[in-house]
Enzyme design. Structure first.
Site, short mmCIF file in Angstrom:
data_model
loop_
_atom_site.label_atom_id
_atom_site.label_comp_id
_atom_site.label_asym_id
_atom_site.label_seq_id
_atom_site.Cartn_x
_atom_site.Cartn_y
_atom_site.Cartn_z
N LYS A 212 139.83 75.71 68.24
CA LYS A 212 139.99 75.19 69.59
C LYS A 212 139.67 73.70 69.63
O LYS A 212 140.43 72.90 70.16
CB LYS A 212 139.08 75.96 70.56
N GLU A 218 134.19 74.82 58.75
CA GLU A 218 134.68 75.85 57.83
C GLU A 218 136.21 75.88 57.82
O GLU A 218 136.84 75.98 56.77
CB GLU A 218 134.21 77.25 58.25
N GLY A 269 136.05 81.63 72.27
CA GLY A 269 136.62 82.10 71.01
C GLY A 269 136.63 83.61 70.91
O GLY A 269 137.65 84.21 70.55
N ARG A 270 135.52 84.25 71.25
CA ARG A 270 135.43 85.70 71.10
C ARG A 270 136.29 86.45 72.10
O ARG A 270 136.50 87.65 71.97
CB ARG A 270 133.97 86.15 71.19
N GLU A 356 127.19 87.91 70.78
CA GLU A 356 127.31 86.48 71.04
C GLU A 356 127.33 86.20 72.54
O GLU A 356 126.89 85.15 73.00
CB GLU A 356 128.58 85.91 70.37
N HIS A 387 128.74 110.48 56.75
CA HIS A 387 128.17 110.66 55.41
C HIS A 387 127.27 109.49 55.06
O HIS A 387 126.94 109.30 53.90
CB HIS A 387 129.29 110.78 54.38
N LYS A 502 123.98 74.52 62.73
CA LYS A 502 124.99 73.51 62.37
C LYS A 502 124.33 72.15 62.12
O LYS A 502 124.65 71.46 61.15
CB LYS A 502 126.02 73.34 63.51
#
Lengths: 526, 526
Positions: A212, A218, A269-270, A356, A387, A502
């Site tokens: 964005k 990254e 973003g999420r 978040e 399991h 950051k």
């Protein structure tokens, strides 16, 4: 007039804490249990149903939750959100992800444009682009069709689109709308990009760079990684890359990309799976029609979230029950358990979406809250989890509320009969069995084999995991989380908690460290 | 003489609860923090280091933990285990998974054989078989080499081997020991098997059927699925399948398999990665030498777990700190955060290992315990998680202890320099930054941007994720969990909590239902 108050200041919350606790094992036994299963159910969009029979609620608790919804003005707050108020107070932004899939209320104008028009335009531009790629009108420099799409993004630009792609991959293949394989590069670990690049045919791959801000370290690093690979293969990176970004980002007008599609600051973003962030990769992989169906499912569920009656609003009720479990019953975690291998990464996306959004300690005015907010969220698909970690869920010392998801039909339809039942029937039988086992338990004189029960769950049931059903499912959880943020009086739409890491990482890379930071840097040879 | 007592009856535990709480943000600041990072560190096998500087401990708490280790007789209990006592009291079984990778103490004879000899024999048989497959001496009916190995198993027969395969896949490719691609079929959801089968070349695939009992319904169902696919392709299933099972299972002597390799009742499914369960698929994928190196790393770490001095025993100290966090500090969950994309499924395996082992409410004698036992375990690789659920970890209302893992070097070695640092350096800088951010926080007048700190973490640091390092890492967590079970006085080696669901699922499939079970079955159209 909407007023924003802390949960513990609400009369309805004090009232809720006083409601008698429901003995789940008792109310779920015998014919009473059967009645609850029939009655404690709300229709959702796309043929889904939200069933909360195995939750620790009864008429009194439900009535108290309805009062809480009213006093906390959940409907009014949702209205304020979709009508364009500044709900993200921390960043002073509107919250408009619903508008990527429909118009729930007033027209909202921002940045000088009607935002619904803007999002539809982006979707249309992506559709045109994807159709041209599929038709071989947009190709690599050699005039050959692209066969693979690779998303480069992290967090909200990765988990949601990845989970949605995996959810529909087999459905699309079965229904002959599968267009291109999608892959994802996210981690700054160089082995992530290297492994993906080693496993694809880069000459026939189109890369979607998603950031964005256009500054996510990254993602820019991985873009560079990809560009190196393209150049090493004698290819022109600008013929292989598109960007999804905001109009104000450095990527927006760059010649480095075949095309750029836009989102904006009003979509976290999420919450961006239904925006261009999910739209580009999903439209390329499955065709724009499938992406449109996905949005349609989400839009229909959003409509249900507008319902004022909590007993007709699956998102609001799910949210309120979650608050009851967290703030009154004191359960610290929630697990999401889809009985569908296609939803293998859906829990990881919900983990991001929920933790978040609501992992906050201050209210929307920046004052500390005195009550627990968002819980830890985790999960894996059933029957696999049975399991594995279900042992703790059944017999551990903490109670962990469960959120099941199940479908009557598989996506591919290939099946086998063993011991008189199909695999799909076994899958469905298992989720049913688990709900009852968790709720009712089973007494055994050997306490090691004893099941106390009383472990609450809900289930969302569908006919099949289709694009519409997936959209409705996603919108359900997005809106549930939004309503919980309203109840807790927190801002679910910022994420200041990611900033300090950051800043310190930059200091480490600049060797501007002392104390523990320097000592750890030495240990890691940085 | 070993005595088994509940945690809350131990003087050392009462003493521990009285130790002054450590102010983590304070002790980790300045030069004191740097000193802690240098001193609070224990060497592990394969060049790994366990560093606990950022845990909420000081000399007094550590002394109290050492006393707890002594009074709880952790070393003696481990000795009893590896010397062959019946530690799994619920199922009245020995616990011998350590012996698949080495001999820690006395020879143990069971079922009429020396068990170390038995496990080595199985490893040798697998190695011979794998070598023949790789050499083209064992082929499909057309005499063509197998190119893919597909494991069919669930729970312990799936998560561990899958996580280990993914952990070493890129390393093996880089080091030219990659022999065959491995795939995994686990879920009874028919779309799982169908999707895997649709994506491989069945004619050149060898399938490993893994079920200790030979009766796991999901696994037998998926075997049938695979056999159908082989037959439909005109192939003879018995030329494409091997079995990993116990010698007493119905699969052991069947003609349906090219070969059968054995484990036994003394190896729990979740602890079986170093047995034939992991051995077959990993030896086929990477060669027997790589599997042997993996076992070697685990064996060396097991040796460290024998150390009586808790400050020299990474597993015991990690376990004790976890108990302190759970039973004194009251933290309900723990997150595992590997800064390595190769460890993408390692947290899911640890989730199983930990929650299935220690999610218990009764002690080893079947009496209820009055204290919390195993916590919820979850995690995803960094840096991905930083853009997702870390928000809650930094600023949420609950404190979640963190377990980091990081490596100085990547596996593939391809990298790119952006803003003066490689991706690998960025990865390492991020994990360092996160540890300090969580521990120390950062004060801000705007409480929305404030970080309280005081969030404890440890880190395991290695040079590179090699087979030896992976073995050591796995053994670390296996033994940590074992020691915690000893402290909590529970049986970490049974899993009665998975039984009730199985029983009820059978009833659903037999239509032998009433009440809620019938009502849910109707909803799911079973």
């Amino acid at each position: 007039m909407v007023t924003w108050n802390n949960l513990d200041t609400l009369d309805a919350f004090q009232n809720l804490t006083k409601a008698d606790r429901v003995d789940l094992a008792e109310v779920m036994s015998g014919e009473n249990g059967a009645e609850r299963v029939k009655n404690y159910s709300i229709p959702m969009a796309a043929g889904l149903t939200y069933n909360y029979a195995a939750k620790q609620v009864d008429e009194k608790v439900l009535a108290a939750l309805a009062k809480l919804a009213e006093e906390a003005q959940l409907t009014e707050k949702f209205q304020a959100l979709y009508n364009g108020e500044v709900i993200n107070t921390g960043e002073k932004r509107l919250v408009l992800h619903h508008m990527t899939r429909g118009q729930l209320g007033d027209a909202v104008c921002a940045d000088g444009v009607d935002k619904r028009t803007f999002y539809v335009e982006q979707q249309t531009k992506i559709a045109e682009f994807a159709n041209k790629v599929h038709a071989g009108e947009i190709t690599n420099a050699a005039g050959e069709k692209f066969t693979t799409v690779v998303q480069i993004g992290i967090g909200g630009s990765d988990l949601g689109p990845r989970a949605m792609y995996l959810a529909l991959e087999n459905w699309a293949k079965k229904n002959n709308v599968f267009r291109m394989e999608a892959r994802f590069i996210s981690n700054v670990d160089p082995d992530d990009a290297a492994a993906v690049l080693n496993s694809i045919d880069v000459a026939h791959s189109i890369f979607v760079l998603v950031s964005k801000s256009g500054t996510t370290l990254e993602t820019l690093t991985n873009e560079s990684f990809v560009k190196d690979a393209l150049k090493n293969a004698g290819l022109d990176p600008s013929r292989h890359m598109i960007a999804v970004t905001s109009e104000t980002s450095p990527l927006a007008k760059s010649d480095d990309y075949l095309a750029a599609f836009f989102m904006d600051d009003y979509i976290g973003g999420r919450f961006s799976s239904t925006s261009a962030v999910g739209g580009a990769v999903l439209s390329l992989a499955f065709g724009p029609e499938v992406f449109a169906q996905f949005l349609e499912g989400a839009a229909k569920e959003d409509q249900l979230s507008k319902e004022e009656d909590v007993l007709k609003n699956p998102e609001m009720l799910d949210a309120l029950i979650g608050v009851y479990e967290r703030n009154v019953l004191g359960y610290p975690a929630t697990t999401v358990l889809p009985y569908s291998q296609a939803l293998s990464r859906f829990p990881a996306h919900l983990q991001q979406l929920d933790m978040e959004s609501n992992g906050k300690s201050v209210n929307r005015f920046g004052d500390p809250v005195d009550y627990p907010t968002g819980p830890v969220i985790f999960g894996e698909p059933g029957t696999n989890g049975q399991h594995s970690f279900y042992q703790l869920l059944h017999q551990g010392t903490d109670i962990v509320p469960l959120q099941f998801v199940g479908f009557k039909n598989s996506q591919i339809g290939t099946d086998v009969v063993i011991q008189d039942s199909t695999s799909q029937q076994k899958l469905c039988a298992n989720v049913v069995a688990q709900i009852v086992a968790f709720a009712c338990g089973k007494t055994d004189e050997n306490l090691n084999k004893n099941f106390e029960g009383g472990r609450p769950s809900s289930i969302i049931i569908g006919d099949q995991l289709t694009p519409q059903a997936l959209g409705a499912l996603l919108a359900h959880f997005e809106n549930k989380i939004m309503f919980q943020g309203f109840v807790w009086n927190i801002n679910s739409f910022d994420q200041e908690g990611v900033q300090l890491g950051k800043v310190l990482a930059k200091r480490v890379l600049a060797h501007d460290t002392d104390g523990a930071l320097k000592a750890y840097s030495d240990l890691m040879n940085i």
